[in-house]
Design a protein around this motif. Sequence first.
Motif, short mmCIF file in Angstrom:
data_model
loop_
_atom_site.label_atom_id
_atom_site.label_comp_id
_atom_site.label_asym_id
_atom_site.label_seq_id
_atom_site.Cartn_x
_atom_site.Cartn_y
_atom_site.Cartn_z
N UNK A 174 0.81 -1.22 0.00
CA UNK A 174 0.00 0.00 0.00
C UNK A 174 0.84 1.27 0.00
N UNK A 175 2.08 1.20 0.50
CA UNK A 175 2.93 2.40 0.51
C UNK A 175 3.34 2.82 -0.90
N UNK A 176 3.18 1.91 -1.88
CA UNK A 176 3.54 2.23 -3.26
C UNK A 176 2.39 2.86 -4.05
N UNK A 177 1.21 2.97 -3.41
CA UNK A 177 0.04 3.47 -4.12
C UNK A 177 0.19 4.90 -4.64
N UNK A 178 0.74 5.85 -3.84
CA UNK A 178 0.88 7.21 -4.38
C UNK A 178 1.75 7.26 -5.64
N UNK A 179 2.83 6.49 -5.65
CA UNK A 179 3.70 6.48 -6.84
C UNK A 179 2.97 5.91 -8.04
N UNK A 201 -7.46 2.52 -13.28
CA UNK A 201 -7.67 2.73 -11.84
C UNK A 201 -6.47 2.23 -11.06
N UNK A 202 -6.04 2.99 -10.08
CA UNK A 202 -4.93 2.59 -9.21
C UNK A 202 -5.49 2.06 -7.90
N UNK A 203 -5.16 0.83 -7.58
CA UNK A 203 -5.65 0.18 -6.37
C UNK A 203 -4.47 -0.34 -5.57
N UNK A 204 -4.70 -0.62 -4.27
CA UNK A 204 -3.61 -1.11 -3.43
C UNK A 204 -4.15 -2.01 -2.33
#
Length: 394
Positions: free
Chosen positions: A63-68, A81-84
């Motif tokens: 989940x820490x990679x979601x912003x990138x 869509x970006x999901x995590x």
Amino acid sequence: MAGPLKTIALLGATGSIGGSTLDVVARHPDRFRVGALSANGRVDELLRLCARFRPDAAVVADESAWPALCDGLAALGLPTRALAGAAALDEVAADPANDTVVAAIVGAAGVASTLAAARAGKRLLLANKESVVLAGDLLLQAAREGGATILPVDSEHNAIYQCLPADGGRQGVRRLLLTASGGPFRGRRRAELEGVTPDQACAHPNWSMGRKISVDSATLMNKGLEVIEARHLFGLPASRIEVVVHPQSVIHSLVDYVDGSVLAQLGNPDMRTALAYGLAWPERIDSGVAPLDLAALARFDFEKPDLAAFPCLGLAYRALEAGGAAPAVLNAANEVAVSAFLQGKLGFLGIPDLIQACLDAHPGGPADSLEQLLETDAEARRLAGDLIARMRRP
């Protein structure tokens, strides 16, 4: 003439199986499109794949990679869509828009999403053997209830699938023969494996694979996990599932029938063959794999596995015989041991020693729910970590 486009959710897109899957998909744009891609945390690689295949969704398990991931997709101008997170993996696995799911996440991390795909009735291309080792009964039950079709894409199980009767029955089958390359250390005695390095263990003679599965091949644990997987997938007892070392890796496995017939599936050692079979089944399509040149091969060799030098295979049979959650203990201990070996914290011979110590110390327990199995998995990992801290590095 190809039918309607199949939409693929590829879980584990940045691994070796993911790359092979996308190679096959790209060869057949009239048959397949990519609906979802996932990676653990390798955002740059995932973004490159998104730019090429333009999926509806991209998922990072970390989940820490979601912003990138969000920033990267915006920079590419993609509507993806970006999901995590784990729940997002389950979501795309069960999404009605995706009719085919390729389960290629390595290790126990891939179990929940594989179960989600089975419950949702998908065509499930199973490359995550840990899903069967850890939760085989639960997976088969979910597939039955959800109406899923499980197509194994490990080369060995895919070969057996192709050689079994077309009606899915087992009548007349005497035994299953799983072939093993023997890995990079075939023929060595146990004493000769004392100083093996991670790079040596990952230098597989025939297959291009990730580091974890390469180490499993070197210890023969990969074959042990496949025996457990075959037990669940094909419904035969362990006494009728055998392993034979075949260093050429051309015969991928065999089925022995009571009339004396032995059917084998042959092909060059390339995962695209099994993946193309699973993606297009019951049709056959071009996978990009070169035709097999039997004259150039000239010979096939076979030998029994050396369980003294490579005891992991025997430990897998032991866990299968114990039943319940014992295979979950085996798998968890192996994952911890291999990780420690790759980090230089454990010697090569320490891998089977650690697994045996975990099986000796942990009874396994029931395997009636995923929650129970994941609890056993976590307990076995803690135990393995404690044991590594006490073990003396060679």
